[in-house]
Write an enzyme that holds these catalytic residues in place. Structure first.
Site: not given
Length: 498
Positions: A264-265, A294
């Site tokens: 995700h990061e 996001e």
């Protein structure tokens, strides 16, 4: 004359950007390396640098330069117009806050984050509650300075998603919630049980880090222009496209926790590393909207990272690194990482129910900012909504109201961007599949460069030049719609649960 003033404005913006990077470096150190006793001394340093940034941002000279371009903007490049527009918004918003109040807010932020860490560790909301109240009070006060039309919370939403309002978001989230519940009901009626026990055990931290770095490298996250560290709450921070750092949090008992937060990061990090050199230090060197940012992290984490094609390539490497998977088939692993079960922790929630966690936070934030919910009742409301919406109840405050860091620094209005990111990402996928015919064959072979390049060409290279609505319209020739995300969820999860 105009060229001289434009160069002076850009130089001013560049200086502010460098100061902000220094401040962010201090923040990164606070979250990863700083001794606990240093919090009060460090808050004094933050207060001083923040004060300097405030004065530069709101200086008379900055105002004069921006005022000059009110009547002298025609004929400038699209990029220069975007730089001026972004700087104007920052100036107008910051100028409305008294400097003394801003300084007090910055100090309160640092102390609040420290209190949140202590409270989370001790599982005691009472430690954090007075700090949370102060953050809420500051946000309410700032909204009064900034102004609002229909709803106080609209002003905070606009900071993270330009043009977004409660009226618009209520409609989107109602459709999203109803669609998810419909799919969830079908899954529950299927009666199929998915085993994920083999994902829980004792997974060596060093092996987890090694495997995460391997995947990040294949994704396109440049480890010569970034690094992976450990923090209580995973985050991404950028000091420029040549220094973008991500963090994760390792759980020796759950294989998926650090892995998917790293992916995700990594999605965030790739975006920031991809923003071109000519946008660096201009105010346009990241996304204009947190939901677009996001969309990239959620795309990599879920649409790509939880796909069967992705693990056709990576699962043999996982089996080599972790003996726990030696007797597990690809199908069993794929179903396990897409296991659906309403749960307590947002960052570890399954892809289907994740957005419900966001809707809960949105409803609470909206009520807090508008004065419809008192701080003394917020924990009870949190727990009740989790029981009503997901059928689960926190056993302690750490897995309940203290699980997220966002409120500790006053980031009200941020949470909706996570759910909106899911929607943007699925709509991007819909177009990507039409334009990139061999996408799934490439994923199966571990060739992720084509996806990276598509996202670069359609999203990353523009930084903050365009609004979210402009980006998605340019990509799909449509406005944002829940349809593609709900279709994606239904196809994926009804297939898994037969």
């Amino acid at each position: 004359m105009r060229k001289t003033k434009l160069n002076e404005l850009k130089s001013y913006i560049e200086s502010i950007s460098k100061m902000n990077s220094a401040l962010e470096l201090i923040y990164w150190d606070m979250q990863t390396k700083m001794p606990k006793k240093a919090i009060e001394q460090r808050s004094g340093i933050i207060e001083h640098i923040s004060g300097e940034i405030f004065r530069m941002t709101t200086s008379d000279r900055m105002g004069e330069l921006l005022d000059y371009f009110v009547h002298n903007i025609e004929g400038l490049s699209e990029k220069d117009k975007a730089i001026i527009k972004h700087a104007r918004k920052e100036y107008d918003e910051t100028k409305k806050i008294p400097e003394e109040r801003y300084r007090e807010f910055v100090i309160a932020q640092a102390l609040s984050e420290g209190a949140w860490e202590e409270a989370k560790e001790k599982k005691d909301f009472e430690i954090f509650k007075p700090h949370l109240k102060r953050m809420i009070d500051f946000q309410r006060e700032f909204v009064e300075y900034w102004g609002y039309k229909d709803n106080k919370y609209d002003t905070l939403l606009d900071k993270y998603e330009e043009g977004l309002t409660v009226k618009k978001l209520d409609k989107i989230f109602d459709e999203l919630k109803n669609g998810i519940i419909k799919i969830l009901n079908k899954i529950e009626k299927s009666g199929k049980q998915v085993n994920r026990d083999f994902l829980l055990g004792r997974f060596d931290k060093n092996s987890q880090e090694k495997f995460a770095l391997f995947i990040l490298n294949k994704m396109g996250y440049d480890l010569k222009a970034g690094r992976l560290d450990e923090s209580m709450h995973p985050f991404t921070i950028s000091f420029g496209n040549k220094d973008v750092r991500i963090t994760t949090n390792y759980d020796n008992e759950d294989f998926t926790s650090a892995l998917f937060s790293s992916i995700h990061e990594g999605g965030h990090g790739i975006f920031d590393q991809d923003v071109p050199d000519d946008l660096q230090r201009t105010g346009l060197d990241t996304s204009l909207s947190m939901s677009i940012h996001e969309s990239q992290s959620r795309f990599y984490e879920n649409i790509l990272g939880r796909s069967k094609e992705f693990w056709e390539y990576f699962f043999p490497f996982a089996k080599y690194e972790f003996s726990e998977f030696k007797d597990i088939s690809l199908e069993e692993f794929y179903e396990a990482i897409n296991y659906v079960e309403p749960s307590l922790i947002r960052t570890e929630a399954d892809e289907l129910t994740y957005s419900i966690h966001i809707i809960i936070r949105y409803e609470i934030e909206k009520a807090l900012i508008n004065g419809d919910l008192d701080i003394d009742d917020v924990k009870e409301v949190w727990n009740r909504k989790y029981k009503d919406y997901l059928g689960v109840e926190p056993k302690n405050d750490s897995e309940g109201i203290l699980q997220d860091i966002h409120w500790s620094d006053g980031s009200f209005g941020y949470f909706p961007s996570y759910a909106l990111g899911n929607i943007y990402g699925a709509q991007m996928l819909h177009t990507m599949k039409k334009e990139y015919q061999g996408i799934y064959d490439d994923i199966r072979n571990g060739e992720l460069g084509g996806i990276h390049m598509w996202l670069y060409e359609n999203v990353h290279k523009y930084g903050a030049m365009y609004s979210p609505s402009e980006i998605i319209k340019n990509i799909s020739n449509e406005d944002l719609s829940c349809k593609y995300f709900l279709d994606y969820l239904e196809k994926k999860y009804l297939s898994i649960y037969k």
